[in-house]
Design a protein around this motif. Structure first.
Motif, PDB file in Angstrom:
ATOM      1  N   VAL A  19      36.230  47.354  40.191  1.00  0.00           N
ATOM      2  CA  VAL A  19      36.594  46.033  39.623  1.00  0.00           C
ATOM      3  C   VAL A  19      35.943  44.823  39.929  1.00  0.00           C
ATOM      4  CG1 VAL A  19      38.092  44.463  38.207  1.00  0.00           C
ATOM      5  CG2 VAL A  19      38.409  46.867  38.262  1.00  0.00           C
ATOM      6  N   PHE A  20      35.064  43.935  39.487  1.00  0.00           N
ATOM      7  CA  PHE A  20      34.754  42.715  39.932  1.00  0.00           C
ATOM      8  C   PHE A  20      35.128  41.499  39.115  1.00  0.00           C
ATOM      9  CE2 PHE A  20      31.292  44.153  43.087  1.00  0.00           C
ATOM     10  CZ  PHE A  20      31.038  45.456  42.457  1.00  0.00           C
ATOM     11  N   LEU A  21      35.871  40.675  39.805  1.00  0.00           N
ATOM     12  CA  LEU A  21      36.336  39.412  38.922  1.00  0.00           C
ATOM     13  C   LEU A  21      35.307  38.247  40.009  1.00  0.00           C
ATOM     14  CD1 LEU A  21      40.070  39.958  39.249  1.00  0.00           C
ATOM     15  CD2 LEU A  21      38.448  40.218  37.391  1.00  0.00           C
ATOM     16  N   GLU A  56      38.728  35.032  54.846  1.00  0.00           N
ATOM     17  CA  GLU A  56      40.087  34.941  55.693  1.00  0.00           C
ATOM     18  C   GLU A  56      40.968  35.716  54.738  1.00  0.00           C
ATOM     19  OE1 GLU A  56      38.950  33.013  59.230  1.00  0.00           O
ATOM     20  OE2 GLU A  56      40.741  34.014  58.663  1.00  0.00           O
ATOM     21  N   LYS A  57      41.722  36.485  55.302  1.00  0.00           N
ATOM     22  CA  LYS A  57      42.791  37.224  54.544  1.00  0.00           C
ATOM     23  C   LYS A  57      43.924  36.297  54.376  1.00  0.00           C
ATOM     24  CE  LYS A  57      41.977  41.663  56.378  1.00  0.00           C
ATOM     25  NZ  LYS A  57      42.334  42.903  57.273  1.00  0.00           N
ATOM     26  N   GLY A  63      43.934  46.408  49.495  1.00  0.00           N
ATOM     27  CA  GLY A  63      43.166  46.866  48.231  1.00  0.00           C
ATOM     28  C   GLY A  63      42.474  45.977  47.601  1.00  0.00           C
ATOM     29  N   TYR A  64      41.910  44.826  48.336  1.00  0.00           N
ATOM     30  CA  TYR A  64      41.087  43.938  47.861  1.00  0.00           C
ATOM     31  C   TYR A  64      39.800  43.503  48.612  1.00  0.00           C
ATOM     32  CZ  TYR A  64      44.848  42.843  44.567  1.00  0.00           C
ATOM     33  OH  TYR A  64      45.969  43.136  43.726  1.00  0.00           O
ATOM     34  N   SER A  75      33.624  36.099  44.509  1.00  0.00           N
ATOM     35  CA  SER A  75      34.078  37.257  43.707  1.00  0.00           C
ATOM     36  C   SER A  75      35.242  38.094  44.311  1.00  0.00           C
ATOM     37  CB  SER A  75      32.580  38.136  43.745  1.00  0.00           C
ATOM     38  OG  SER A  75      31.718  37.335  43.188  1.00  0.00           O
ATOM     39  N   LEU A  76      35.908  38.567  43.703  1.00  0.00           N
ATOM     40  CA  LEU A  76      36.998  39.368  44.040  1.00  0.00           C
ATOM     41  C   LEU A  76      37.003  40.690  43.685  1.00  0.00           C
ATOM     42  CD1 LEU A  76      39.877  39.504  45.393  1.00  0.00           C
ATOM     43  CD2 LEU A  76      40.884  39.340  42.878  1.00  0.00           C
ATOM     44  N   ILE A  77      36.913  41.635  44.602  1.00  0.00           N
ATOM     45  CA  ILE A  77      36.392  43.119  44.296  1.00  0.00           C
ATOM     46  C   ILE A  77      37.692  43.940  44.455  1.00  0.00           C
ATOM     47  CG2 ILE A  77      35.058  44.875  44.697  1.00  0.00           C
ATOM     48  CD1 ILE A  77      33.327  42.435  46.065  1.00  0.00           C
ATOM     49  N   LEU A  78      38.016  44.807  43.522  1.00  0.00           N
ATOM     50  CA  LEU A  78      39.057  45.937  43.569  1.00  0.00           C
ATOM     51  C   LEU A  78      38.187  47.256  43.818  1.00  0.00           C
ATOM     52  CD1 LEU A  78      40.288  43.432  41.927  1.00  0.00           C
ATOM     53  CD2 LEU A  78      41.974  45.166  41.093  1.00  0.00           C
TER      54      LEU A  78
END
Lengths: 115, 111
Positions: A19-21, A56-57, A63-64, A75-78
């Motif tokens: 999934v891409f946000l 940075e975390k 999971g991301y 972008s956030l990737i799952l």
């Protein structure tokens, strides 16, 4: 006015899907953030970035992953969506480092349901 | 590490006052307050920096007590438009470039 735009407001994905946000800000901000919002838990920071290609975390990065190839886009990737990642995801940006009178501006959020 | 907000929820009649507290187990450099209406993005209200200042505009003000590691948000003569969920965001290190938010306080104002 600062605008933080999240490309999808509502998504339904299957377990195991990638999934891409996407998030875009239009004010040349240095910092960008991804938060997750769940009832009773508030806003929890997943990842943030203070420069292109830098990341940075946050407090819950497992999971991301994220990508920042251009200053305005984060972008956030799952990698493999799971049902416990069903949540509201908020993107945000700020001009410089917080604590120097800088405001964090939020997007309207992306509601992700993983089935 | 998350700050703790209290109360978790409050219901008021229009015109009544409310106080929302935000407490941290760590020393704070700054506290930010946001309000979020249902289905909308959180909106910035104010920042308080280290120095124990009190800020405010209109009928919404806030204080920051560094020694007690806490901040309070004051809403006086509440209006219907004040309804929403209030979040405090804390910065524990100057220049940390991130905020850690509390779990939120849901405020409901009834006519």
């Amino acid at each position: 006015d600062v605008k933080v735009t999240q490309s999808s407001r509502y998504l339904v994905k299957r377990t195991g899907e990638k999934v891409f946000l996407e998030c875009v800000q239009d004010m040349d901000h240095e910092n960008m953030f991804w938060y997750r919002q769940d009832p009773g838990l508030g806003l929890r920071l997943i990842y943030f970035s203070y420069d292109v290609k830098m990341k940075e975390k946050g407090d819950i990065p497992e999971g991301y992953s994220v990508s920042r190839e251009k200053k305005e886009r984060f972008s956030l990737i799952l990698e493999s969506a799971s049902t416990n990642q069903t949540s509201m995801y908020l993107c945000a940006s700020s001009l410089y480092r917080t604590g120097f009178g800088n405001t964090i501006y939020f997007g309207e959020g992306s509601w992700l349901t993983v089935v | 590490q998350q700050p703790v907000q209290s109360p978790q929820a409050v219901i008021l009649r229009e015109g009544e006052d409310a106080v929302i507290n935000c407490s941290s187990s760590k020393a704070l450099y700054s506290v930010h307050w946001y309000r979020q209406k249902h289905g909308e993005a959180p909106v910035f209200l104010m920042i308080l920096l280290k120095g124990g200042e009190q800020k405010g505009h209109d009928k919404i003000s806030a204080s920051f007590n560094e020694k007690k590691q806490q901040s309070s948000l004051y809403l006086t003569a509440s209006q219907l438009s004040y309804s929403g969920t209030y979040f405090c965001g804390t910065e524990v290190i100057q220049g940390a470039q991130k905020l850690v938010f509390g779990q939120g306080t849901r405020l409901t104002i009834n006519p």
